[in-house]
Design a protein around this motif. Sequence first.
Motif, PDB file in Angstrom:
ATOM      1  N   LEU A  39       0.824  -1.208   0.000  1.00  0.00           N
ATOM      2  CA  LEU A  39       0.000   0.000   0.000  1.00  0.00           C
ATOM      3  C   LEU A  39       0.862   1.263   0.000  1.00  0.00           C
ATOM      4  CD1 LEU A  39      -2.722   1.478   0.229  1.00  0.00           C
ATOM      5  CD2 LEU A  39      -2.636   1.062   2.697  1.00  0.00           C
ATOM      6  N   ASN A  40       1.940   1.269   0.761  1.00  0.00           N
ATOM      7  CA  ASN A  40       2.801   2.455   0.809  1.00  0.00           C
ATOM      8  C   ASN A  40       3.385   2.781  -0.561  1.00  0.00           C
ATOM      9  OD1 ASN A  40       2.413   2.994   3.526  1.00  0.00           O
ATOM     10  ND2 ASN A  40       4.116   1.708   4.163  1.00  0.00           N
ATOM     11  N   ALA A  41       3.765   1.759  -1.315  1.00  0.00           N
ATOM     12  CA  ALA A  41       4.315   1.990  -2.652  1.00  0.00           C
ATOM     13  C   ALA A  41       3.255   2.602  -3.572  1.00  0.00           C
ATOM     14  CB  ALA A  41       4.842   0.684  -3.235  1.00  0.00           C
ATOM     15  N   VAL A  42       2.020   2.143  -3.442  1.00  0.00           N
ATOM     16  CA  VAL A  42       0.933   2.691  -4.263  1.00  0.00           C
ATOM     17  C   VAL A  42       0.648   4.135  -3.843  1.00  0.00           C
ATOM     18  CG1 VAL A  42      -1.489   2.450  -4.943  1.00  0.00           C
ATOM     19  CG2 VAL A  42      -0.055   0.409  -4.694  1.00  0.00           C
ATOM     20  N   LEU A  43       0.656   4.392  -2.542  1.00  0.00           N
ATOM     21  CA  LEU A  43       0.451   5.771  -2.067  1.00  0.00           C
ATOM     22  C   LEU A  43       1.558   6.688  -2.586  1.00  0.00           C
ATOM     23  CD1 LEU A  43      -0.723   5.139   1.601  1.00  0.00           C
ATOM     24  CD2 LEU A  43      -2.120   5.937  -0.322  1.00  0.00           C
ATOM     25  N   PHE A  44       2.784   6.206  -2.623  1.00  0.00           N
ATOM     26  CA  PHE A  44       3.892   6.992  -3.157  1.00  0.00           C
ATOM     27  C   PHE A  44       3.623   7.340  -4.628  1.00  0.00           C
ATOM     28  CE2 PHE A  44       7.936   7.041  -5.505  1.00  0.00           C
ATOM     29  CZ  PHE A  44       8.513   8.170  -4.951  1.00  0.00           C
ATOM     30  N   LEU A  45       3.176   6.349  -5.418  1.00  0.00           N
ATOM     31  CA  LEU A  45       2.884   6.604  -6.833  1.00  0.00           C
ATOM     32  C   LEU A  45       1.781   7.655  -6.988  1.00  0.00           C
ATOM     33  CD1 LEU A  45       2.935   2.978  -8.293  1.00  0.00           C
ATOM     34  CD2 LEU A  45       4.614   4.793  -8.673  1.00  0.00           C
ATOM     35  N   ILE A  46       0.757   7.565  -6.168  1.00  0.00           N
ATOM     36  CA  ILE A  46      -0.330   8.557  -6.215  1.00  0.00           C
ATOM     37  C   ILE A  46       0.217   9.937  -5.855  1.00  0.00           C
ATOM     38  CG2 ILE A  46      -2.498   9.311  -5.159  1.00  0.00           C
ATOM     39  CD1 ILE A  46      -3.180   6.298  -4.822  1.00  0.00           C
ATOM     40  N   GLY A  47       1.054   9.994  -4.832  1.00  0.00           N
ATOM     41  CA  GLY A  47       1.642  11.267  -4.426  1.00  0.00           C
ATOM     42  C   GLY A  47       2.451  11.908  -5.535  1.00  0.00           C
ATOM     43  N   VAL A  48       3.261  11.109  -6.230  1.00  0.00           N
ATOM     44  CA  VAL A  48       4.053  11.626  -7.355  1.00  0.00           C
ATOM     45  C   VAL A  48       3.117  12.134  -8.448  1.00  0.00           C
ATOM     46  CG1 VAL A  48       5.662  10.989  -9.201  1.00  0.00           C
ATOM     47  CG2 VAL A  48       6.076  10.190  -6.867  1.00  0.00           C
ATOM     48  N   GLN A  49       2.063  11.379  -8.727  1.00  0.00           N
ATOM     49  CA  GLN A  49       1.081  11.798  -9.739  1.00  0.00           C
ATOM     50  C   GLN A  49       0.426  13.119  -9.341  1.00  0.00           C
ATOM     51  OE1 GLN A  49       0.280  10.627 -12.710  1.00  0.00           O
ATOM     52  NE2 GLN A  49      -1.445  12.004 -13.011  1.00  0.00           N
ATOM     53  N   GLU A  50       0.018  13.220  -8.090  1.00  0.00           N
ATOM     54  CA  GLU A  50      -0.679  14.426  -7.634  1.00  0.00           C
ATOM     55  C   GLU A  50       0.252  15.634  -7.553  1.00  0.00           C
ATOM     56  OE1 GLU A  50      -4.002  14.885  -7.181  1.00  0.00           O
ATOM     57  OE2 GLU A  50      -4.175  12.878  -8.027  1.00  0.00           O
ATOM     58  N   LEU A  51       1.530  15.396  -7.264  1.00  0.00           N
ATOM     59  CA  LEU A  51       2.493  16.503  -7.249  1.00  0.00           C
ATOM     60  C   LEU A  51       2.662  17.064  -8.654  1.00  0.00           C
ATOM     61  CD1 LEU A  51       4.516  18.245  -5.680  1.00  0.00           C
ATOM     62  CD2 LEU A  51       6.225  16.433  -6.077  1.00  0.00           C
ATOM     63  N   GLY A  52       2.651  16.166  -9.651  1.00  0.00           N
ATOM     64  CA  GLY A  52       2.666  16.594 -11.043  1.00  0.00           C
ATOM     65  C   GLY A  52       3.989  17.103 -11.561  1.00  0.00           C
ATOM     66  N   LYS A  53       5.094  16.742 -10.921  1.00  0.00           N
ATOM     67  CA  LYS A  53       6.406  17.209 -11.371  1.00  0.00           C
ATOM     68  C   LYS A  53       7.203  16.105 -12.048  1.00  0.00           C
ATOM     69  CE  LYS A  53       6.616  20.734  -7.854  1.00  0.00           C
ATOM     70  NZ  LYS A  53       7.272  21.986  -7.987  1.00  0.00           N
ATOM     71  N   GLY A  54       6.559  14.958 -12.285  1.00  0.00           N
ATOM     72  CA  GLY A  54       7.215  13.847 -12.961  1.00  0.00           C
ATOM     73  C   GLY A  54       8.125  13.068 -12.031  1.00  0.00           C
ATOM     74  N   PRO A  55       8.638  11.953 -12.543  1.00  0.00           N
ATOM     75  CA  PRO A  55       9.516  11.118 -11.710  1.00  0.00           C
ATOM     76  C   PRO A  55      10.873  11.783 -11.479  1.00  0.00           C
ATOM     77  CG  PRO A  55       9.333  10.208 -13.924  1.00  0.00           C
ATOM     78  CD  PRO A  55       8.407  11.385 -13.850  1.00  0.00           C
ATOM     79  N   ARG A  56      11.333  11.691 -10.270  1.00  0.00           N
ATOM     80  CA  ARG A  56      12.661  12.190  -9.904  1.00  0.00           C
ATOM     81  C   ARG A  56      13.034  11.589  -8.565  1.00  0.00           C
ATOM     82  NH1 ARG A  56      11.991  17.828  -7.051  1.00  0.00           N
ATOM     83  NH2 ARG A  56       9.777  17.827  -6.655  1.00  0.00           N
ATOM     84  N   ARG A  57      14.213  11.858  -8.096  1.00  0.00           N
ATOM     85  CA  ARG A  57      14.639  11.346  -6.790  1.00  0.00           C
ATOM     86  C   ARG A  57      14.067  12.229  -5.693  1.00  0.00           C
ATOM     87  NH1 ARG A  57      17.847   7.148  -6.687  1.00  0.00           N
ATOM     88  NH2 ARG A  57      19.215   6.718  -8.435  1.00  0.00           N
ATOM     89  N   PHE A  58      13.574  11.571  -4.647  1.00  0.00           N
ATOM     90  CA  PHE A  58      13.001  12.290  -3.518  1.00  0.00           C
ATOM     91  C   PHE A  58      13.718  11.866  -2.242  1.00  0.00           C
ATOM     92  CE2 PHE A  58       9.470  12.044  -6.561  1.00  0.00           C
ATOM     93  CZ  PHE A  58       9.064  13.368  -6.601  1.00  0.00           C
ATOM     94  N   SER A  59      13.893  12.815  -1.344  1.00  0.00           N
ATOM     95  CA  SER A  59      14.454  12.498  -0.030  1.00  0.00           C
ATOM     96  C   SER A  59      13.448  11.664   0.748  1.00  0.00           C
ATOM     97  CB  SER A  59      14.759  13.785   0.741  1.00  0.00           C
ATOM     98  OG  SER A  59      13.544  14.444   1.081  1.00  0.00           O
ATOM     99  N   LYS A  60      13.904  11.078   1.847  1.00  0.00           N
ATOM    100  CA  LYS A  60      13.009  10.284   2.687  1.00  0.00           C
ATOM    101  C   LYS A  60      11.846  11.150   3.180  1.00  0.00           C
ATOM    102  CE  LYS A  60      12.881   7.265   6.690  1.00  0.00           C
ATOM    103  NZ  LYS A  60      13.623   6.564   7.715  1.00  0.00           N
ATOM    104  N   GLU A  61      12.140  12.376   3.586  1.00  0.00           N
ATOM    105  CA  GLU A  61      11.092  13.294   4.057  1.00  0.00           C
ATOM    106  C   GLU A  61      10.107  13.625   2.941  1.00  0.00           C
ATOM    107  OE1 GLU A  61      10.686  17.865   5.597  1.00  0.00           O
ATOM    108  OE2 GLU A  61      12.434  16.742   6.275  1.00  0.00           O
ATOM    109  N   ALA A  62      10.620  13.849   1.737  1.00  0.00           N
ATOM    110  CA  ALA A  62       9.746  14.162   0.600  1.00  0.00           C
ATOM    111  C   ALA A  62       8.853  12.963   0.266  1.00  0.00           C
ATOM    112  CB  ALA A  62      10.563  14.573  -0.615  1.00  0.00           C
ATOM    113  N   LYS A  63       9.395  11.749   0.391  1.00  0.00           N
ATOM    114  CA  LYS A  63       8.584  10.546   0.138  1.00  0.00           C
ATOM    115  C   LYS A  63       7.435  10.458   1.139  1.00  0.00           C
ATOM    116  CE  LYS A  63      12.225   7.802  -1.986  1.00  0.00           C
ATOM    117  NZ  LYS A  63      13.133   6.658  -1.849  1.00  0.00           N
TER     118      LYS A  63
END
Length: 114
Positions: free
Chosen positions: A28-52
């Motif tokens: 579930l956490n991995a899916v939530l991460f994917l949704i978060g990246v989608q909702e942020l709308g800045k495309g795939p990139r490296r994120f810090s632990k805090e940003a994740k």
Amino acid sequence: MNTKSIDEAWEQLLDQLEALVGKRPADLNAVLFLIGVQELGKGPRRFSKEAKQDLMHIAVCRILSQSGYYTFDGYDNDGWPQWTMTKQIPHADLLSQETFLKEHVISYFQSELV
């Protein structure tokens, strides 16, 4: 939805996501991460632990907004979505919380992948 139908729909969603992103989300956490990246709308990139963690929070707010638990307020100066809790999330044990979130994730993707 009953627990069995949620579990079946969840497995189907994981299969769809695997076809879409090339890797089956582990949980579930991995899916939530994917949704978060989608909702942020800045495309795939490296994120810090805090940003994740922030991305997963964005995802939870977004999926629970479907049921009126959160309201979208706009974007902050860095372009991150901001949400306000509008009603209390029901208290439940860990398994019930996970099922509650999965049901909302399934609904999110049903509306987003159409």
